[in-house]
Design a protein around this motif. Structure first.
Motif, PDB file in Angstrom:
ATOM      1  N   VAL A 276     -33.703  71.902-113.906  1.00 43.07           N
ATOM      2  CA  VAL A 276     -33.965  72.503-115.213  1.00 43.07           C
ATOM      3  C   VAL A 276     -34.089  71.451-116.309  1.00 43.07           C
ATOM      4  CG1 VAL A 276     -32.978  74.748-114.689  1.00 43.07           C
ATOM      5  CG2 VAL A 276     -31.527  72.963-115.624  1.00 43.07           C
TER       6      VAL A 276
ATOM      7  N   CYS B 219     -41.841  75.545-111.701  1.00 40.80           N
ATOM      8  CA  CYS B 219     -42.794  75.458-112.810  1.00 40.80           C
ATOM      9  C   CYS B 219     -43.882  76.504-112.596  1.00 40.80           C
ATOM     10  CB  CYS B 219     -43.404  74.060-112.858  1.00 40.80           C
ATOM     11  SG  CYS B 219     -44.754  73.882-114.038  1.00 40.80           S
TER      12      CYS B 219
ATOM     13  N   LEU C  70     -37.736  70.617-116.900  1.00 40.20           N
ATOM     14  CA  LEU C  70     -38.628  71.708-117.272  1.00 40.20           C
ATOM     15  C   LEU C  70     -38.331  72.217-118.678  1.00 40.20           C
ATOM     16  CD1 LEU C  70     -38.409  73.673-113.921  1.00 40.20           C
ATOM     17  CD2 LEU C  70     -40.326  72.290-114.698  1.00 40.20           C
TER      18      LEU C  70
ATOM     19  N   ARG D 165     -38.094  75.578-120.978  1.00 43.62           N
ATOM     20  CA  ARG D 165     -37.963  77.035-120.900  1.00 43.62           C
ATOM     21  C   ARG D 165     -38.829  77.650-121.987  1.00 43.62           C
ATOM     22  NH1 ARG D 165     -34.206  81.192-122.955  1.00 43.62           N
ATOM     23  NH2 ARG D 165     -34.160  82.848-121.397  1.00 43.62           N
TER      24      ARG D 165
ATOM     25  N   HIS E  20     -43.340  72.498-116.713  1.00 45.98           N
ATOM     26  CA  HIS E  20     -43.236  71.078-117.042  1.00 45.98           C
ATOM     27  C   HIS E  20     -43.872  70.890-118.421  1.00 45.98           C
ATOM     28  CE1 HIS E  20     -42.879  70.383-112.573  1.00 45.98           C
ATOM     29  NE2 HIS E  20     -41.919  69.596-113.051  1.00 45.98           N
TER      30      HIS E  20
ATOM     31  N   ARG F  63     -35.486  75.193-110.851  1.00 45.24           N
ATOM     32  CA  ARG F  63     -36.431  76.260-111.196  1.00 45.24           C
ATOM     33  C   ARG F  63     -37.825  75.852-110.727  1.00 45.24           C
ATOM     34  NH1 ARG F  63     -32.255  78.282-111.873  1.00 45.24           N
ATOM     35  NH2 ARG F  63     -31.329  79.150-113.747  1.00 45.24           N
TER      36      ARG F  63
ATOM     37  N   ARG G  67     -32.539  75.927-124.304  1.00 45.01           N
ATOM     38  CA  ARG G  67     -32.266  76.980-123.319  1.00 45.01           C
ATOM     39  C   ARG G  67     -31.227  77.972-123.831  1.00 45.01           C
ATOM     40  NH1 ARG G  67     -34.968  75.397-118.995  1.00 45.01           N
ATOM     41  NH2 ARG G  67     -34.093  76.922-117.597  1.00 45.01           N
TER      42      ARG G  67
ATOM     43  N   SER H 134     -40.234  78.783-116.808  1.00 46.40           N
ATOM     44  CA  SER H 134     -40.102  77.328-116.881  1.00 46.40           C
ATOM     45  C   SER H 134     -41.433  76.665-116.583  1.00 46.40           C
ATOM     46  CB  SER H 134     -39.061  76.841-115.872  1.00 46.40           C
ATOM     47  OG  SER H 134     -37.797  77.382-116.180  1.00 46.40           O
TER      48      SER H 134
END
Length: 91
Positions: free
Chosen positions: A20, A11, A23, A25, A49, A9, A39, A47
């Motif tokens: 993912v 950021c 990161l 969600r 960091h 994904r 998630r 998403s």
């Protein structure tokens, strides 16, 4: 050609692509940005960091309302308090 089967994904803060697992969600619940580390929450997610730098960059760029496709009035009323508390470690 040994590619990872893990999804990737982007950021919304730094605009860098990452797996993912790196990161956090984020979803909107009752007008607030809520972290979804497992998630599992329903709805469209964005998403980011889980660092203060990426969080501030996303807020500065107003990236969350765009990524979550919020309408005009809802975009202005979104509260980042729960997400900020999760990322910054404050209560």
């Amino acid at each position: 050609m040994a590619e990872s089967s893990q999804p990737v994904r982007t950021c919304v803060g730094c605009r860098k692509r990452a797996p993912v697992s790196d990161l956090l969600r984020v979803v909107v619940r009752s007008g607030a940005l809520v972290p979804d580390p497992r998630r599992r929450l329903p709805g469209r997610g964005a998403s980011v960091h889980p660092t203060p730098e990426c969080l501030h960059a996303a807020e500065r760029r107003r990236a969350f309302p765009r990524a979550l496709r919020l309408s005009g009035g809802a975009a202005a009323a979104v509260e980042a308090g729960p997400l900020r508390a999760h990322v910054l470690g404050t209560s």
